[in-house]
Every structure is written in C-alpha cells, then in structure tokens.
Design an enzyme around this catalytic site. Structure first.
Site, short mmCIF file in Angstrom:
data_model
loop_
_atom_site.label_atom_id
_atom_site.label_comp_id
_atom_site.label_asym_id
_atom_site.label_seq_id
_atom_site.Cartn_x
_atom_site.Cartn_y
_atom_site.Cartn_z
N ASP A 158 -118.38 28.18 14.26
CA ASP A 158 -117.91 27.20 15.24
C ASP A 158 -117.15 26.11 14.48
O ASP A 158 -117.75 25.36 13.70
CB ASP A 158 -119.13 26.62 15.97
CG ASP A 158 -118.74 25.59 17.02
OD1 ASP A 158 -117.63 25.03 16.94
OD2 ASP A 158 -119.57 25.33 17.90
N GLY A 207 -108.61 18.79 8.17
CA GLY A 207 -109.25 18.42 6.90
C GLY A 207 -109.20 19.57 5.92
O GLY A 207 -108.95 19.38 4.71
N TYR A 238 -109.45 19.77 29.02
CA TYR A 238 -108.55 20.59 28.20
C TYR A 238 -107.30 19.79 27.84
O TYR A 238 -106.92 19.70 26.67
CB TYR A 238 -108.17 21.84 28.98
CG TYR A 238 -107.30 22.84 28.25
CD1 TYR A 238 -107.79 23.52 27.14
CD2 TYR A 238 -106.00 23.11 28.67
CE1 TYR A 238 -107.00 24.46 26.48
CE2 TYR A 238 -105.21 24.04 28.02
CZ TYR A 238 -105.72 24.72 26.92
OH TYR A 238 -104.93 25.64 26.28
N TYR A 246 -102.29 13.15 10.73
CA TYR A 246 -102.46 13.81 9.42
C TYR A 246 -101.12 14.04 8.74
O TYR A 246 -101.00 13.97 7.52
CB TYR A 246 -103.25 15.12 9.56
CG TYR A 246 -104.73 14.92 9.32
CD1 TYR A 246 -105.50 14.20 10.22
CD2 TYR A 246 -105.35 15.43 8.19
CE1 TYR A 246 -106.85 13.99 10.00
CE2 TYR A 246 -106.70 15.23 7.95
CZ TYR A 246 -107.45 14.51 8.86
OH TYR A 246 -108.78 14.29 8.62
N THR A 303 -99.01 32.63 29.16
CA THR A 303 -98.76 33.85 28.39
C THR A 303 -99.69 34.94 28.89
O THR A 303 -100.81 34.65 29.32
CB THR A 303 -99.00 33.56 26.89
OG1 THR A 303 -98.17 32.46 26.51
CG2 THR A 303 -98.68 34.76 26.02
#
Ligand code: UDP
Length: 313
Positions: free
Chosen positions: A56, A102, A145, A159, A175
C-alpha cells in the site's frame, strides 16, 4: 530504464507494464490489490525483468537498487469505487503521492503522476484546455477523488519546484479497454455487460451528458511519449470524439448485436450527484509537443473490449 509503476495490477497500470516491458525496460509493479487484480499481470509472472510487490503506497515505499522512473497510477478510479472507498482514495492521492515523490527524489528518478479530467470538475470551459482551473465541488461525493488528484498535482509541482524532481503530469480522460473490471460501475463495463446479458442498459439521467472515450493503447502511447518528453506542466491525454451517453448506449447495442432496451434511471445513491454534464479533451498540446493523437476508432476499440467482456459475462 528500471521503472516502478504504482497501481501496476490495475487497468491502466497493467497495460503500462506491458508497454514498458515491450520497450525493453525493467518493471516493478506495486499494488495493494483493493481495486487492482493480479489476473491483469499474471501473464508477466516469471519474467526476468518483471517484479510484482504487494504494498500500500500510502506507507513508506522501499525499493532496492536504482530507479529511473516512478509512474504513480495507484488509485480507485471509478466513481462507485471512490464512493465506497472515499478515505483510501484521499489517502492514495495525498499520502501515496507524497511517498512516491519521496522515492523518486531519493532515487533521482523521473516522476509521472496519473492525474485526471476530474480536476476540471463539471467544466465551465468546453472542450477542456490544460490552463482551465476547473469547477470542483470539494464537499460532493466526487470531491474525494477530484481533490485528491488536485492535491497530487500541487504536491508534484512543489517537488518539481522545491526539490528539483523531474516531474510529468498526465490528465487522463475517460479510457476503456480490456482489463476494466466488469463490476467497476463505469459506463463501459456496465453497458457492455448489460448488452451481452440482454439486460436493459441503464442510462443515468436523460443521457444528454457527454463523454469522450479513448482506447487504452492510445492512452498508454500518449503517457509513454509524455514520460520521454521535456514537458513539466500537465498534458491532457484522451480522445476528443465526444458523444452523449444515450448515443453511446445505442452504439454498444449495435456493436454487440444485442436486443437490450435502454432505460433511463436516476440512482437514488450519490452516483450521479455532480456528474459532469460535458467532457471533451482539448489535445492541441499533446498533438504539438508529443506528436500524439489517438488512432483507434470507437468501433475498433469497442470490438476488442466486447470480446474481452464476452468471456467474463
Ligand atoms: N453512466 C450511465 N449508466 C451507467 C454508468 C454510467 O449513464 O450504468 C453515465 C454516468 O452518469 C456518466 C457517464 O456515464 O455521465 C460516465 O460515467 P463513468 O462512471 O464511466 O465515468 P465518469 O466519466 O463519470 O468518471
């Protein structure tokens, strides 16, 4: 390249595994299997350059050895999935994106985020261009979502700007194709399964809402090109051929040769609350910078998809 694909046992993730392996890369697929399924990757088992890890990604991700790219595709993606799994959906978009970024930073890997046309919400600009900021209800059922993905985009850009991670963002429009789950509740599996069983096709509302459907191989090709490109800002990938859901139901009946009828239903649960009324990608940017556009017609794509579902109904 040696690449990590989170959500690698899912619909899109597993097709990406196939594409990267076909291009000669090494693939690590990671999935917690809450909506993914190892059946989607079992044909890859035992290959030297493929590894599956059940994990997970909202928890710390440990990968031994170098990585050249991290593709973050883990997330429930069907409205009924994220209505049933609202907190895992928020967590994988927020905490999962943080962990995957990360990891990319630690490995010096390129990072690609699977974002979504849902960041545009129920759009007031049509077709949707990448510079449109969207119309999302944060407290509606889809908010879990939409906002997770919007947060994920913000985190990715942070980042890029503050940690110099080399990032890409793809905004994926509707899709379809083989390996969608029959019971995932989205319109393609629902209508195809209903047509094959001779059951009525359940059009939600009056069926005037529109979507634009992209076949999975076209989508994967756009993503592959984006990863290899220099584009740091979000790029829409989808098929711009727009149709109403009612016309889509008729097309499915025709292509399956079904005797099913069409019924108009208004689900009493939250399924159609905030349902976007229109959706169509503006793909000028993908055309220009990736030299990409979809190639598979709805008819050809649906034939493949129907054949896949036939064996499962
Ligand atoms: N839809 C429908 N009948 C169904 C499932 C979906 O009419 O059995 C409609 C839904 O209301 C939406 C469209 O089809 O307008 C696409 O829904 P889907 O869940 O596939 O994805 P979305 O584009 O909403 O994320």
């Amino acid at each position: 390249m040696r690449v990590l694909i989170t959500g690698g046992a899912g619909f899109l993730g597993s097709h990406l595994c196939d594409r990267f392996l076909a291009e000669g890369h090494t693939v690590i697929a990671m999935d917690n299997l809450i909506t993914g399924n190892t059946a989607n990757i079992e044909h890859l088992a035992g290959r030297d350059n493929f590894l599956f890890v059940k994990h997970d990604v909202t928890n710390y991700i440990y990968i031994e050895g170098p990585l050249d790219a991290v593709l973050h595709f883990a997330s429930p993606a069907s409205p009924i999935d994220y209505l049933e799994l609202p907190i895992p959906t928020l967590k994988v978009g927020a905490l999962g994106t943080h962990k995957a970024l990360g990891l990319a930073k630690a490995k010096g890997a390129r990072f690609l985020l699977a974002s979504t046309s849902e960041v545009y919400g129920d759009p007031l600009v049509h077709p949707q261009t990448e510079d449109y900021w969207g119309n999302v209800n944060p407290v509606g059922p889809r908010g879990v979502y939409d906002e997770a993905k919007r947060f994920a985009e913000a985190m990715t850009m942070a980042y890029q700007r503050y940690h110099q991670v080399d990032t890409r963002i793809v905004r994926i429009f509707n899709t379809y194709g083989p390996r969608m789950r029959l019971e995932d509740g989205r319109v393609v599996p629902n209508f195809v399964a209903q047509a094959l069983r001779g059951d009525p096709l359940t059009v939600y509302g009056d069926g005037s809402q529109t979507r634009s459907f992209c076949y999975v191989s076209d989508l994967v090709d756009g993503i592959y090109r984006l990863l290899l490109s220099d584009e740091l800002e979000p790029v829409n990938i989808g098929n711009p051929v727009e149709m109403t859901i009612l016309d889509f139901a008729k097309a499915i009946i025709e292509l399956t040769g079904s005797t099913s009828e069409i019924v108009f239903v208004r689900p009493t649960d939250m399924r159609i609350k905030d349902d976007p009324k229109v959706r169509q990608p503006d793909i000028s940017k993908a055309r220009r910078i990736l030299n990409w556009e979809p190639k598979v017609s709805l008819q050809d794509g649906l034939k493949e998809t129907i054949a896949y579902f036939k064996s499962r109904v």
